[in-house]
Write an enzyme that holds these catalytic residues in place. Structure first.
Site: not given
Ligand code: IMP
Length: 427
Positions: A13, A16, A40-41, A223
């Site tokens: 976040d 990007k 999420g962008h 991520q």
């Molecule tokens: P998962 O990717 O849904 O398995 O979640 C694993 C961890 O990564 C959790 O703490 C989510 O909140 C975090 N996470 C997954 N995708 C994002 C992102 O795009 N931005 C920030 N945190 C993320």
């Protein structure tokens, strides 16, 4: 052969979408190499705001070919609804390419993600609940379903049977849930085959040919570095490799092809989900960062945890990714603070530590050691060059650069496409 990797240097976040979009006009291919619709962008084009989860942000640039690489996990229903949402707003998505080797997030992967988190209770990861982890687990267990499997119903049925064999035992006996029917899953997945067919391609071949033809290819990480399955704050991480090496495996290009690795770095720090976060604020400064920075997840709508800038993390990101540049985002959010604390080191069990500890227990005990920098009150959103920034904002950027170990080549001073100061060109 300009191949650039753009990735989050913190917990995701970092903004990007804006950085990718800034390069969009000059980039021929934008490639996602890991993750899925957990990303999420937000991209702002003119007065239009787009929230993308699975699609590469290059989809908004008419000259760019967006690519979903083999390392990505794809939820077909999410992909198709994201595509039709864009089509309804007049965006042409016909150039999209999807690797036939990318894995499919099946409905049972989503179910398993949700029930596992519920079962973990207080020890939950705080996943996005999109089935990401269970889909990667199936991939590694060699019971995954790939995009190419949608085109052979007999193979698909055998694979779904193999995957559900064990899962149904777990769902019914351990989690007290109903078993999932093979036929129903196969029928749903086959229903996506025709709609996805125009996009499916040998993306490894396409990308390597593009690099040979001197096209500009941008690899876009989802991520962030600290959410990397190998290099992040395990187990509070995602199940893939957002770090730079992931671009090679997740897209099928060799490391010798990568010319630049750009880390997106927020001028403060945020994270969603559970896990350690040394500079997290629980006071009104944290609330103010959340409010002014609009720190609410694009994908989940959850409030993000907020804290001051952490230089230990930035140095770590430089190291594990081999960063050549930083793109500093959201500097404008800090306008108005008289003093801005920056974490320069940690104190762990009474000792000062300059680098990120490899031990999870040590990281959990890390207390931030702050240096305080003078703030600024002038509006910086109209600044076009570094010298337009107030002296204290310039000094804040220079201090971050010195502590973080790579040059800051661009600065975001507002959410709009043109609210960016370019210092060194990325191309
Ligand atoms: P998962 O990717 O849904 O398995 O979640 C694993 C961890 O990564 C959790 O703490 C989510 O909140 C975090 N996470 C997954 N995708 C994002 C992102 O795009 N931005 C920030 N945190 C993320």
């Amino acid at each position: 052969m300009p191949a650039l990797v753009l990735l989050g240097a913190q917990w995701g976040d970092e903004g990007k979408g804006k950085a990718t979009d800034l390069l969009g006009g000059s980039v021929d291919y934008v490639v996602r190499y890991q993750g899925g619709n957990n990303a999420g962008h937000t991209v702002v084009v003119g007065d239009q705001k787009y929230a993308l989860h699975l699609l590469p942000s290059g989809i908004l640039s008419p000259t760019c070919t967006p690519v979903i690489g083999n390392g990505v996990v794809v939820d077909p229903s999410v992909l198709l609804s994201e595509l039709s949402g864009l089509n309804e707003r007049g965006v042409d998505t016909s150039k999209l390419l999807i690797s036939g080797n990318a894995h499919i997030i099946t409905p049972y992967n989503v179910t398993v993600d949700k029930v596992t988190e519920r079962f973990l209770g207080k020890r939950k990861i705080g996943t996005t609940g999109r089935g990401i982890g269970p889909t990667y687990a199936d991939k590694i267990n060699r019971v995954g379903i790939r995009v190419q499997d949608l085109y052979d119903e007999s193979i698909l049925t055998q694979k779904v049977e193999a995957a559900l064999d064990v899962k149904n035992q777990i769902l019914t006996k351990l989690y007290n849930r109903r078993a999932i029917a093979v036929d129903q899953v196969v029928e749903e997945l086959v229903g996506y085959a025709e709609k996805l067919a125009p996009y499916v391609a040998d993306t490894v071949l396409v990308l390597n040919q593009a690099l040979e033809d001197d096209k500009v290819v941008l690899f876009e990480g989802g991520q962030g570095t600290l959410l990397d399955i190998d290099h992040g704050t395990y187990p509070f991480v995602t199940s893939s490799n957002p770090t730079a090496g992931g671009a090679c495996t997740g897209a099928g290009v060799g490391p010798t092809k990568i010319s630049r690795v750009i880390g997106i770095l927020k001028a403060y720090t945020t994270r969603v989900g559970a896990g350690p976060f040394p500079t997290e604020l629980f006071d009104e400064d944290g609330d103010a960062l959340r409010r002014i920075g609009g720190e609410r997840g694009v994908t989940t709508g959850r409030d993000r945890r907020c804290g001051w800038f952490d230089a230990v993390i930035a140095r770590y990101a430089t190291r594990v990714n081999g960063l050549t540049d930083f793109f500093l985002t959201k500097l404008d959010v800090l306008t108005g603070w008289e003093q801005i604390p920056v974490c320069v080191a940690y104190e762990i069990d009474g000792k000062r530590v300059e680098e990120l500890p490899y031990s999870q227990s040590d990281f959990h005990h890390a207390k931030p050691v702050y240096e305080t920098l003078p703030g600024w009150s002038e509006d910086i959103t109209k600044a076009k060059s570094f010298s337009d920034l107030p002296k204290n904002a310039q000094n804040y950027v220079k201090a971050l650069e010195e502590m973080s170990g790579a040059p800051i080549s661009a600065i975001g001073v507002g959410p709009g496409r043109d609210e960016t100061i370019e210092i060194n060109s990325f191309l």
